[in-house]
Design a protein around this motif. Structure first.
Motif, PDB file in Angstrom:
ATOM      1  N   UNK A   1       0.823  -1.222   0.000  1.00  0.00           N
ATOM      2  CA  UNK A   1       0.000   0.000   0.000  1.00  0.00           C
ATOM      3  C   UNK A   1       0.849   1.261   0.000  1.00  0.00           C
ATOM      4  N   UNK A   2       1.925   1.245   0.760  1.00  0.00           N
ATOM      5  CA  UNK A   2       2.833   2.395   0.809  1.00  0.00           C
ATOM      6  C   UNK A   2       4.212   1.915   1.201  1.00  0.00           C
ATOM      7  N   UNK A   3       5.226   2.277   0.402  1.00  0.00           N
ATOM      8  CA  UNK A   3       6.581   1.875   0.756  1.00  0.00           C
ATOM      9  C   UNK A   3       7.166   2.828   1.788  1.00  0.00           C
ATOM     10  N   UNK A   4       6.331   3.721   2.308  1.00  0.00           N
ATOM     11  CA  UNK A   4       6.772   4.589   3.375  1.00  0.00           C
ATOM     12  C   UNK A   4       6.473   4.034   4.755  1.00  0.00           C
ATOM     13  N   UNK A   5       5.843   2.852   4.832  1.00  0.00           N
ATOM     14  CA  UNK A   5       5.523   2.335   6.159  1.00  0.00           C
ATOM     15  C   UNK A   5       6.742   1.676   6.807  1.00  0.00           C
ATOM     16  N   UNK A   6       6.688   1.584   8.119  1.00  0.00           N
ATOM     17  CA  UNK A   6       7.842   1.109   8.885  1.00  0.00           C
ATOM     18  C   UNK A   6       8.190  -0.337   8.547  1.00  0.00           C
ATOM     19  N   UNK A   7       7.178  -1.164   8.395  1.00  0.00           N
ATOM     20  CA  UNK A   7       7.425  -2.574   8.116  1.00  0.00           C
ATOM     21  C   UNK A   7       8.215  -2.748   6.826  1.00  0.00           C
ATOM     22  N   UNK A   8       7.876  -1.985   5.805  1.00  0.00           N
ATOM     23  CA  UNK A   8       8.604  -2.062   4.536  1.00  0.00           C
ATOM     24  C   UNK A   8      10.039  -1.592   4.708  1.00  0.00           C
ATOM     25  N   UNK A   9      10.222  -0.435   5.376  1.00  0.00           N
ATOM     26  CA  UNK A   9      11.568   0.104   5.556  1.00  0.00           C
ATOM     27  C   UNK A   9      12.437  -0.871   6.345  1.00  0.00           C
ATOM     28  N   UNK A  10      11.876  -1.442   7.378  1.00  0.00           N
ATOM     29  CA  UNK A  10      12.625  -2.407   8.193  1.00  0.00           C
ATOM     30  C   UNK A  10      12.982  -3.643   7.375  1.00  0.00           C
ATOM     31  N   UNK A  11      12.044  -4.108   6.573  1.00  0.00           N
ATOM     32  CA  UNK A  11      12.309  -5.266   5.712  1.00  0.00           C
ATOM     33  C   UNK A  11      13.449  -4.965   4.742  1.00  0.00           C
ATOM     34  N   UNK A  12      13.425  -3.790   4.148  1.00  0.00           N
ATOM     35  CA  UNK A  12      14.480  -3.415   3.204  1.00  0.00           C
ATOM     36  C   UNK A  12      15.833  -3.395   3.896  1.00  0.00           C
ATOM     37  N   UNK A  13      15.885  -2.834   5.093  1.00  0.00           N
ATOM     38  CA  UNK A  13      17.147  -2.798   5.843  1.00  0.00           C
ATOM     39  C   UNK A  13      17.635  -4.219   6.114  1.00  0.00           C
ATOM     40  N   UNK A  14      16.747  -5.073   6.533  1.00  0.00           N
ATOM     41  CA  UNK A  14      17.144  -6.448   6.837  1.00  0.00           C
ATOM     42  C   UNK A  14      17.674  -7.172   5.605  1.00  0.00           C
ATOM     43  N   UNK A  15      17.026  -6.978   4.477  1.00  0.00           N
ATOM     44  CA  UNK A  15      17.488  -7.614   3.245  1.00  0.00           C
ATOM     45  C   UNK A  15      18.869  -7.077   2.861  1.00  0.00           C
ATOM     46  N   UNK A  16      19.072  -5.785   3.014  1.00  0.00           N
ATOM     47  CA  UNK A  16      20.368  -5.188   2.697  1.00  0.00           C
ATOM     48  C   UNK A  16      21.477  -5.722   3.595  1.00  0.00           C
ATOM     49  N   UNK A  17      21.174  -5.981   4.851  1.00  0.00           N
ATOM     50  CA  UNK A  17      22.177  -6.475   5.795  1.00  0.00           C
ATOM     51  C   UNK A  17      22.454  -7.971   5.633  1.00  0.00           C
ATOM     52  N   UNK A  18      21.585  -8.658   4.921  1.00  0.00           N
ATOM     53  CA  UNK A  18      21.637 -10.120   4.883  1.00  0.00           C
ATOM     54  C   UNK A  18      22.863 -10.669   4.167  1.00  0.00           C
ATOM     55  N   UNK A  19      23.405  -9.942   3.198  1.00  0.00           N
ATOM     56  CA  UNK A  19      24.582 -10.433   2.493  1.00  0.00           C
ATOM     57  C   UNK A  19      25.781 -10.538   3.416  1.00  0.00           C
ATOM     58  N   UNK A  20      26.062  -9.457   4.149  1.00  0.00           N
ATOM     59  CA  UNK A  20      27.165  -9.481   5.114  1.00  0.00           C
ATOM     60  C   UNK A  20      26.939 -10.537   6.187  1.00  0.00           C
ATOM     61  N   UNK A  21      25.714 -10.614   6.690  1.00  0.00           N
ATOM     62  CA  UNK A  21      25.411 -11.569   7.754  1.00  0.00           C
ATOM     63  C   UNK A  21      25.591 -13.011   7.278  1.00  0.00           C
ATOM     64  N   UNK A  22      25.209 -13.284   6.033  1.00  0.00           N
ATOM     65  CA  UNK A  22      25.353 -14.638   5.492  1.00  0.00           C
ATOM     66  C   UNK A  22      26.822 -15.032   5.392  1.00  0.00           C
ATOM     67  N   UNK A  23      27.653 -14.091   4.974  1.00  0.00           N
ATOM     68  CA  UNK A  23      29.091 -14.375   4.908  1.00  0.00           C
ATOM     69  C   UNK A  23      29.666 -14.615   6.295  1.00  0.00           C
ATOM     70  N   UNK A  24      29.287 -13.778   7.252  1.00  0.00           N
ATOM     71  CA  UNK A  24      29.787 -13.941   8.622  1.00  0.00           C
ATOM     72  C   UNK A  24      29.414 -15.309   9.179  1.00  0.00           C
ATOM     73  N   UNK A  25      28.172 -15.711   8.931  1.00  0.00           N
ATOM     74  CA  UNK A  25      27.677 -16.976   9.485  1.00  0.00           C
ATOM     75  C   UNK A  25      28.372 -18.176   8.861  1.00  0.00           C
ATOM     76  N   UNK A  26      28.643 -18.128   7.571  1.00  0.00           N
ATOM     77  CA  UNK A  26      29.124 -19.315   6.867  1.00  0.00           C
ATOM     78  C   UNK A  26      30.648 -19.411   6.763  1.00  0.00           C
ATOM     79  N   UNK A  27      31.305 -18.328   6.402  1.00  0.00           N
ATOM     80  CA  UNK A  27      32.767 -18.402   6.236  1.00  0.00           C
ATOM     81  C   UNK A  27      33.513 -17.850   7.444  1.00  0.00           C
ATOM     82  N   UNK A  28      32.802 -17.186   8.336  1.00  0.00           N
ATOM     83  CA  UNK A  28      33.430 -16.666   9.539  1.00  0.00           C
ATOM     84  C   UNK A  28      33.870 -15.224   9.389  1.00  0.00           C
ATOM     85  N   UNK A  29      34.034 -14.556  10.527  1.00  0.00           N
ATOM     86  CA  UNK A  29      34.375 -13.141  10.530  1.00  0.00           C
ATOM     87  C   UNK A  29      35.702 -12.869   9.839  1.00  0.00           C
ATOM     88  N   UNK A  30      36.706 -13.695  10.081  1.00  0.00           N
ATOM     89  CA  UNK A  30      38.037 -13.430   9.544  1.00  0.00           C
ATOM     90  C   UNK A  30      38.128 -13.635   8.041  1.00  0.00           C
TER      91      UNK A  30
END
Length: 244
Positions: free
Chosen positions: A99-128
């Motif tokens: 209905x509106x991409x200005x709502x909080x749920x959408x913005x939060x979802x977008x942030x989470x998706x953007x962070x997911x690439x880094x998080x996936x690497x950290x989880x699988x190959x490790x921080x180092x």
């Protein structure tokens, strides 16, 4: 694929005009096409390409899980193009149905998706061993959204906690924003991003087998479409077949 995404964005703009709510074009771009849009060498090693697949798999998985199956990406791939080894495009149907991409749920979802690439690497190959460059544009976009939420829209960094949801309602907009206020906004944005990153890590941990399955299939096929991702989500129990 870029032409398809472009057409989808234009169509969304037209639909938005009919719905009479404001769309931020930058949000459409960030949501419709995200991933490892970084400058990477075309002769990258197989190990690095696998890390790219894991990165893109993270974007794809969180898109699906965090939206309860509504945002199954139309495309996920690790096909090299100019300055990039991988991309994920969001579901056009999902974006068009919001209905509106200005709502909080959408913005939060977008942030989470953007962070997911880094998080996936950290989880699988490790921080180092995770790449420190592959998430640069993702983190920049997530930072911009977080600072806007805090500084422009009065969102609390702990919004999900009802006791503190109203803790950031006083806004100072314009040229009178002091250095102290800018510092406060940055610290609050950091807290918001940190909390969302923890949520993303939990989502990835809960579905790690699915995450690695997406990455392995990307390495083999290079491209996965919505049908591939949907059938895999059902196979690995992320989506219910009757509800998908």
């Amino acid at each position: 694929d870029e032409r398809r995404v472009g057409k989808n964005i234009i169509s969304l703009k037209r639909q938005d005009k009919k719905k009479k709510h404001k769309v931020e074009f930058g949000d459409l771009i960030n949501f419709a096409l995200h991933g490892t849009g970084e400058n990477v060498p075309n002769n990258a090693s197989k190990e690095f390409r696998h890390s790219i697949a894991l990165h893109e798999a993270g974007h794809a998985l969180v898109s699906i899980v965090d939206s309860s199956g509504m945002n199954i990406p139309d495309y996920a791939g690790i096909v090299p193009s100019i300055g990039t080894l991988g991309q994920v495009s969001a579901s056009y149907e999902f974006l068009a149905s919001i209905p509106s991409i200005g709502n909080y749920k959408y913005k939060r979802h977008l942030v989470r998706v953007l962070l997911a690439g880094r998080a996936a690497e950290q989880l699988t190959v490790g921080i180092e061993d995770m790449s420190v460059t592959s998430a640069r544009s993702d983190l920049r976009h997530a930072t911009d959204i977080a600072k806007d939420l805090i500084g422009r829209y009065g969102i609390s960094p702990t919004m999900e906690d009802e006791s503190t949801a109203g803790s950031n309602l006083l806004l100072k907009i314009g040229t009178d924003v002091s250095d102290t206020e800018k510092h406060r906004i940055e610290n609050a944005a950091r807290l918001f991003l940190s909390r969302q990153y923890d949520v993303v890590l939990d989502q990835l941990r809960a579905h790690r087998v699915f995450l690695e399955a997406i990455a392995d299939r990307l390495v083999k096929q290079k491209i996965l479409d919505k049908g591939h991702l949907k059938s895999m989500a059902i196979e690995y129990g992320v989506l219910n077949e009757s509800a998908a």
